[in-house]
Design a protein around this motif. Sequence first.
Motif, PDB file in Angstrom:
ATOM      1  N   UNK A  45     -13.608  64.441 -74.480  1.00  0.00           N
ATOM      2  CA  UNK A  45     -13.339  63.610 -73.312  1.00  0.00           C
ATOM      3  C   UNK A  45     -14.260  62.389 -73.283  1.00  0.00           C
ATOM      4  N   UNK A  46     -15.525  62.602 -73.577  1.00  0.00           N
ATOM      5  CA  UNK A  46     -16.470  61.483 -73.566  1.00  0.00           C
ATOM      6  C   UNK A  46     -16.177  60.498 -74.692  1.00  0.00           C
ATOM      7  N   UNK A  47     -15.704  61.016 -75.800  1.00  0.00           N
ATOM      8  CA  UNK A  47     -15.325  60.135 -76.899  1.00  0.00           C
ATOM      9  C   UNK A  47     -14.146  59.246 -76.465  1.00  0.00           C
ATOM     10  N   UNK A  48     -13.182  59.842 -75.769  1.00  0.00           N
ATOM     11  CA  UNK A  48     -12.063  59.048 -75.255  1.00  0.00           C
ATOM     12  C   UNK A  48     -12.578  57.982 -74.295  1.00  0.00           C
ATOM     13  N   UNK A  49     -13.521  58.347 -73.454  1.00  0.00           N
ATOM     14  CA  UNK A  49     -14.080  57.375 -72.511  1.00  0.00           C
ATOM     15  C   UNK A  49     -14.706  56.199 -73.248  1.00  0.00           C
ATOM     16  N   UNK A 106     -18.499  78.423 -68.004  1.00  0.00           N
ATOM     17  CA  UNK A 106     -19.040  77.077 -68.248  1.00  0.00           C
ATOM     18  C   UNK A 106     -18.028  76.219 -68.983  1.00  0.00           C
ATOM     19  N   UNK A 107     -18.183  74.947 -68.784  1.00  0.00           N
ATOM     20  CA  UNK A 107     -17.254  74.025 -69.427  1.00  0.00           C
ATOM     21  C   UNK A 107     -17.370  74.127 -70.945  1.00  0.00           C
ATOM     22  N   UNK A 108     -16.254  73.902 -71.608  1.00  0.00           N
ATOM     23  CA  UNK A 108     -16.257  73.945 -73.065  1.00  0.00           C
ATOM     24  C   UNK A 108     -16.867  72.647 -73.604  1.00  0.00           C
ATOM     25  N   UNK A 109     -17.957  72.781 -74.342  1.00  0.00           N
ATOM     26  CA  UNK A 109     -18.667  71.590 -74.826  1.00  0.00           C
ATOM     27  C   UNK A 109     -17.801  70.727 -75.752  1.00  0.00           C
ATOM     28  N   UNK A 113     -22.308  67.657 -68.845  1.00  0.00           N
ATOM     29  CA  UNK A 113     -21.715  66.335 -68.687  1.00  0.00           C
ATOM     30  C   UNK A 113     -22.604  65.253 -69.283  1.00  0.00           C
ATOM     31  N   UNK A 114     -23.852  65.219 -68.846  1.00  0.00           N
ATOM     32  CA  UNK A 114     -24.740  64.117 -69.229  1.00  0.00           C
ATOM     33  C   UNK A 114     -25.047  64.130 -70.725  1.00  0.00           C
ATOM     34  N   UNK A 115     -25.392  65.305 -71.240  1.00  0.00           N
ATOM     35  CA  UNK A 115     -25.823  65.328 -72.635  1.00  0.00           C
ATOM     36  C   UNK A 115     -24.639  65.192 -73.594  1.00  0.00           C
ATOM     37  N   UNK A 116     -23.448  65.603 -73.168  1.00  0.00           N
ATOM     38  CA  UNK A 116     -22.270  65.349 -74.009  1.00  0.00           C
ATOM     39  C   UNK A 116     -22.006  63.850 -74.084  1.00  0.00           C
ATOM     40  N   UNK A 165     -22.192  58.860 -77.320  1.00  0.00           N
ATOM     41  CA  UNK A 165     -22.542  57.442 -77.370  1.00  0.00           C
ATOM     42  C   UNK A 165     -23.680  57.185 -78.352  1.00  0.00           C
ATOM     43  N   UNK A 166     -24.617  58.126 -78.424  1.00  0.00           N
ATOM     44  CA  UNK A 166     -25.738  57.932 -79.343  1.00  0.00           C
ATOM     45  C   UNK A 166     -25.279  58.058 -80.792  1.00  0.00           C
ATOM     46  N   UNK A 167     -24.377  58.989 -81.051  1.00  0.00           N
ATOM     47  CA  UNK A 167     -23.854  59.135 -82.411  1.00  0.00           C
ATOM     48  C   UNK A 167     -23.190  57.828 -82.846  1.00  0.00           C
ATOM     49  N   UNK A 168     -22.451  57.242 -81.930  1.00  0.00           N
ATOM     50  CA  UNK A 168     -21.776  55.980 -82.245  1.00  0.00           C
ATOM     51  C   UNK A 168     -22.799  54.863 -82.468  1.00  0.00           C
ATOM     52  N   UNK A 169     -23.786  54.790 -81.580  1.00  0.00           N
ATOM     53  CA  UNK A 169     -24.819  53.755 -81.706  1.00  0.00           C
ATOM     54  C   UNK A 169     -25.598  53.936 -83.010  1.00  0.00           C
ATOM     55  N   UNK A 170     -25.834  55.188 -83.350  1.00  0.00           N
ATOM     56  CA  UNK A 170     -26.574  55.490 -84.576  1.00  0.00           C
ATOM     57  C   UNK A 170     -25.781  55.041 -85.804  1.00  0.00           C
TER      58      UNK A 170
END
Lengths: 259, 353
Positions: free
Chosen positions: A10-14, A1-4, A105-108, A113-118
């Motif tokens: 990666x999502x943070x970079x996005x 499985x992908x490494x969380x 993918x989705x929950x990462x 994004x939610x951490x940032x919004x929070x």
Amino acid sequence: MASVPAVLQSEWTKVRTVSSTVWTLVSALVVTVAMSAGISALMKATFDELSELEQATFDPTFVSFSGMILGQLAMVVFGVLVVGTEYSSGMIRTSLAAVPQRATFLFSKMAVATALALAVGMVTSFLAFFAGQALLGEHRTTLGADNVLRAVIGGGLYMGLIALFSMGVATMLRSSILSLGILVPFFFLVSQILISVPKAKTVAQYFPDQAGSKIMQVVPDALGSDVAPYGPWGGLGIMCAWVAAALLGGYLVLKKRDA
Amino acid sequence: MIELEGLTKHFGAKVAVDHLSFTVRPGVVTGFLGPNGAGKSTTMRMMLDLDNPTSGTVRIDGRHYRDLAEPLKYIGALLEASKAMHGGRSAYNNLLCLAQSNRIPASRVREVLDLVGLTAVARKKSKGFSLGMNQRLGIASALLGDPEILMFDEPVNGLDPEGIHWIRNLMKQLAAEGRTIFVSSHLMSEMALTADHLIVIGQGKLLADTSMADFIQENSRSYVRMRSPQRERVLDVLRAEGLAAVEAGSGVLEIDGATAEQIGELAARHQITLHELSAQRASLEEAFMQMTAASVEYHAHAAGEHKVPAKAPPGAPGAPGAPDQPGQPGQPAVQWGRSYEERRRRRSSRKGA
Ligand SMILES: Nc1ncnc2c1ncn2[C@@H]1O[C@H](COP(=O)(O)OP(=O)(O)OP(=O)(O)O)[C@@H](O)[C@H]1O
Ligand SMILES: [Mg+2]
């Protein structure tokens, strides 16, 4: 499985490498604080014109969050764009080819994004509170007063949850434009109008924004409003249920449909 | 190695991919050929687990794509033209997001950008990129994980001649390193230059799975070109021998089903003067068009304009000009299959003669 952790990075970079992140979050903060401050100043100036009931149930904390009605829309846009641009740009295919495990993918993506919004929501909430209290003069309250800290932290939670709910809806609809076309009128018009119509109100008070915003009230019947059949945390719970439903819907759509 | 087994995809009533089974092997460039709408991109999307197959499976080195932990290190893909990156992000950042998710170091991002020649614009937003630059960015993303398997969907699309030359050499070099290269195209001429193995599909069905050399051998129509002042006599003699001749203008006859030597000796026996006699081979493009003629979905002209060895009388089953059951859009691929078999039989019976 992908490494969380790798996917989170990666999502943070996005998130940090697109300009929409900055302008939506800055708007959320500036609009909320500015409008809250303006309404607080207005309330101070017109306090004597309020009815006796309104004066008796005056909720300085809630008044200092008045700008969230508008500011939350920027959070909606943020949440929608985080997911929606994956679809509009076609990046979703590249992203899923790199991380084929849909849940990871989705929950990462949503977690980042939610951490940032929070975080932005918390800062916004505290700034709006302090600005509002400063402008309310003799009608102000303090963080130390009963339930005030809960309301201010709740304001931050509310903003984060609104963003997360929007992400869920955008994942279900797979389009920024469609999602914004539904969510913005819903939060800004439909929900606001229905809550002030006596009959519709019994339903509208269970809408995510109406239920969730109760956390920001210190006085249950603030400014002469009706008391909801649930408490502040109960209201936030109802909002969380909506968010959970949106996330589940989004996940199922992502899992079942072709990218 | 990629293995497809009975892979099928329906879009509503439309059958885009129809029971495809084949294997893509390492060490060679496998060309994936088919006319527009044949189902190439859909097949490739299913290989990457982006589209869910209606039925059938794809295995990458024996595993499902979804079970690969860091798939970019196994298989890199260039998806259909340009629409695969976020335009508001720089080329570098687009690749960095992908690299990080598969724990590929950032230094590799710079390496692949350099390899595809995009270093100068690495920090520019990719929405300003030309078609060719986007294509290069896509190729860079495919190479990111230095994968053993590479898949390119129409890689030469939008590239200039220099770029085409570059991607051809790149694919050959990657295959020579022992990697599995799977590349789609609708241009036979392009495949002839790069591919060692060919998989041809039409309307979602497998039409051929063969080595390039065999395909050329099997499919390019060979015939004998001849010119003679005694045209009438030639025709009589050929008819008596049961050979079909096609008039190709300015006194040239094209003869199927016999070698130049046989025709030469035949002419000598009948004391016919020859001005020209040569063995000819039709272009591969022509062979490909012939092969897929009945399965072309979006054609500008009616099918069957191409010259076909005219042994079967026009209108007979199998002649591409005369589909067996016109007006039944549900089954053209089946018809095609039959006419293909027919042609194969003709070809092999001719060989035996
Ligand atoms: N998402 C979709 N929904 C409905 N039909 C689709 C979808 N994707 C592809 N198709 C149909 O499936 C068929 C195969 O399409 P596909 O894009 O795989 O062809 P292709 O071989 O890649 O063609 P080209 O050479 O033009 O790229 C086409 O008829 C197309 O219209
Ligand atoms: Mg295609």
